[in-house]
Design a protein around this motif. Structure first.
Motif, short mmCIF file in Angstrom:
data_model
loop_
_atom_site.label_atom_id
_atom_site.label_comp_id
_atom_site.label_asym_id
_atom_site.label_seq_id
_atom_site.Cartn_x
_atom_site.Cartn_y
_atom_site.Cartn_z
N GLU A 1 66.51 10.29 -8.19
CA GLU A 1 66.55 9.56 -9.46
C GLU A 1 67.53 8.39 -9.40
O GLU A 1 67.29 7.33 -9.97
N LYS A 2 68.64 8.59 -8.68
CA LYS A 2 69.64 7.53 -8.58
C LYS A 2 69.26 6.44 -7.58
O LYS A 2 69.62 5.27 -7.75
N VAL A 3 68.54 6.83 -6.54
CA VAL A 3 68.27 5.88 -5.46
C VAL A 3 66.92 5.19 -5.61
O VAL A 3 66.67 4.16 -4.96
N LYS A 4 66.04 5.69 -6.48
CA LYS A 4 64.67 5.16 -6.50
C LYS A 4 64.60 3.70 -6.93
O LYS A 4 63.63 3.00 -6.58
N GLY A 5 65.62 3.22 -7.64
CA GLY A 5 65.64 1.80 -8.00
C GLY A 5 65.75 0.89 -6.79
O GLY A 5 65.39 -0.30 -6.85
N TYR A 6 66.25 1.42 -5.67
CA TYR A 6 66.36 0.65 -4.44
C TYR A 6 65.09 0.75 -3.58
O TYR A 6 64.96 0.04 -2.60
N LEU A 7 64.19 1.65 -3.96
CA LEU A 7 63.00 1.92 -3.15
C LEU A 7 61.81 1.09 -3.65
O LEU A 7 61.76 0.71 -4.83
N SER A 8 60.87 0.83 -2.78
CA SER A 8 59.72 -0.01 -3.10
C SER A 8 58.42 0.70 -2.77
O SER A 8 58.38 1.63 -1.95
N SER A 9 57.35 0.24 -3.39
CA SER A 9 56.03 0.72 -2.99
C SER A 9 55.79 0.34 -1.54
O SER A 9 56.04 -0.79 -1.13
N PRO A 10 55.31 1.27 -0.73
CA PRO A 10 55.05 0.95 0.68
C PRO A 10 53.79 0.12 0.87
O PRO A 10 53.52 -0.37 1.98
N VAL A 11 53.01 -0.08 -0.19
CA VAL A 11 51.71 -0.73 -0.08
C VAL A 11 51.87 -2.26 -0.05
O VAL A 11 52.40 -2.86 -0.98
N ARG A 12 51.42 -2.87 1.05
CA ARG A 12 51.44 -4.34 1.14
C ARG A 12 50.14 -4.94 0.63
O ARG A 12 50.14 -5.98 -0.05
N LYS A 13 49.02 -4.32 0.97
CA LYS A 13 47.71 -4.89 0.64
C LYS A 13 46.69 -3.76 0.55
O LYS A 13 46.86 -2.71 1.18
N THR A 14 45.64 -3.96 -0.21
CA THR A 14 44.55 -2.98 -0.28
C THR A 14 43.21 -3.67 -0.06
O THR A 14 43.08 -4.89 -0.24
N GLY A 15 42.24 -2.91 0.31
CA GLY A 15 40.88 -3.42 0.50
C GLY A 15 39.94 -2.26 0.72
O GLY A 15 40.32 -1.08 0.57
N TYR A 16 38.69 -2.56 1.05
CA TYR A 16 37.68 -1.52 1.22
C TYR A 16 37.12 -1.56 2.65
O TYR A 16 37.05 -2.61 3.28
N LEU A 17 36.71 -0.37 3.11
CA LEU A 17 36.28 -0.19 4.49
C LEU A 17 35.11 0.78 4.51
O LEU A 17 35.06 1.73 3.73
N ASN A 18 34.18 0.56 5.41
CA ASN A 18 33.09 1.51 5.57
C ASN A 18 33.62 2.84 6.10
O ASN A 18 34.51 2.86 6.96
N LYS A 19 33.10 3.94 5.60
CA LYS A 19 33.57 5.27 6.00
C LYS A 19 33.49 5.49 7.51
O LYS A 19 34.31 6.19 8.09
N ALA A 20 32.49 4.87 8.11
CA ALA A 20 32.31 5.05 9.56
C ALA A 20 33.47 4.49 10.36
O ALA A 20 33.63 4.82 11.54
N GLU A 21 34.30 3.65 9.75
CA GLU A 21 35.40 3.00 10.46
C GLU A 21 36.75 3.68 10.20
O GLU A 21 37.79 3.16 10.60
N ILE A 22 36.75 4.83 9.52
CA ILE A 22 37.99 5.59 9.33
C ILE A 22 38.49 6.05 10.70
O ILE A 22 37.71 6.51 11.54
N THR A 23 39.81 5.91 10.93
CA THR A 23 40.40 6.29 12.22
C THR A 23 41.43 7.41 12.04
O THR A 23 41.83 7.74 10.91
N ASN A 24 41.89 7.94 13.15
CA ASN A 24 42.90 9.00 13.11
C ASN A 24 44.27 8.49 12.68
O ASN A 24 45.18 9.28 12.41
N ASP A 25 44.44 7.17 12.64
CA ASP A 25 45.70 6.58 12.19
C ASP A 25 45.83 6.62 10.68
O ASP A 25 46.89 6.30 10.14
#
Length: 312
Positions: A193-217
């Protein structure tokens, strides 16, 4: 102007101290020694040549020096953390920096010196990962050497991350032998609760991908984690996270055309597999990924998700 002259409004005379030969090598080699005379008071000034020793060790060293020259011993430091300042004052160990001084035998001038804390609006993402590792740690003590093995950082990046933690005043470092230890006086929930003001969303960008291209990463993220871990109903499209540096952004499209054939992909500033379990991104990072979201259903689900973290 000399900081002591600036604070106390009196001239300071400095002399050499030539009694190091009577000290053990581990003390004599750890400091630059000098003598200062201020307002008729003579005291020894120690400037550490490396990292300052632990408080108990420092007390013993000062006692050893005073057996040779029975005058006050003052530690000169470039800066001092809020925690170290508090402990040195409690122990009655005189010190001064470029901005403040604690010389109980003459006077005291203390300020909120830790300007780095004021400059830290948001943590570097390397620091954020170190915070997450600490919050997922079973103990209130975390060895920096262990953190270095678990996180993909250079020694320099780790050092900068540790300094950012100290700058907030929420963390402090101690020594266990030769090992550096990160600690906090707060339990995990309080600390978050005290430190979350220093933390950021890890998300830089979003988009869409075909399911067939999902990887183990990729691991589940966003609403998909909330629907797995809370009462929130699953969304119409699955959401995955992947490390931005290991994924070609050109594969993403901006338009959702067919939820049955596509998934949503979040590109993260750090590897979402770092703290993942069961092929899902870690709960604290997922909670942070909803930064700025005002949907009450999401807010309630995030709170439920966090309750699961503190219950672990």
């Amino acid at each position: 102007m000399d900081i002591l002259e600036d604070i106390f409004g009196a001239q300071v005379q400095y002399e050499s101290w030539n009694k190091q030969g009577a000290l053990p090598m581990y003390i004599a080699g750890s400091y630059i020694f000098s003598v200062a005379i201020l307002n008729g008071c003579r005291f020894i000034v120690l400037s550490p040549t490396g990292e300052l020793v632990t408080l108990p060790a420092l007390k013993k060293q000062i006692k050893r020096i005073q057996e040779i020259d029975n005058v006050p011993v003052v530690i000169k430091l470039p800066t001092i953390s809020l925690y170290r300042r508090k402990k040195m004052i409690e122990s009655g160990i005189p010190f001064f920096t470029g901005k403040q001084a604690f010389l109980p035998f003459i006077g005291t001038f203390l300020t909120q010196e830790d300007e780095e804390a004021k400059k830290v609006a948001k943590f570097m993402f390397s620091t954020q990962q170190l915070v997450l590792l600490y919050l997922y740690n079973d103990s209130k003590k975390m060895y920096v050497s262990d953190a270095t093995k678990k996180l993909p950082f250079t020694a320099m990046t780790m050092s900068r991350a540790v300094k950012q933690l100290e700058a907030t005043g929420l963390f402090h470092t101690t020594k266990d032998g030769v090992n550096k230890v990160i600690e906090s006086d707060y339990n995990r929930r309080e600390l978050y609760e005290k430190v979350k003001g220093y933390l950021s969303s890890p998300v830089r960008k979003t988009g869409y991908l075909n399911k067939a291209e999902i990887t183990n990463d990729m691991v589940l993220a966003g609403d998909s984690v909330l629907s797995e871990e809370t009462m929130l109903n699953s969304g119409k499209v699955m959401i995955y996270a992947v490390y931005v540096k290991t994924f070609s952004q050109e594969k993403l499209v901006n338009e959702l055309i067919d939820p049955g054939e596509q998934v949503k992909v979040e590109l993260w500033e750090y590897d979402p597999r770092q703290f993942s379990e069961n092929d899902m991104a870690d709960k604290l990072s997922v909670a942070l990924s909803f930064e700025g979201n005002e949907d009450e259903r999401i807010e309630e689900a995030v709170e439920e998700l966090l309750e699961g973290v503190w219950a672990d």
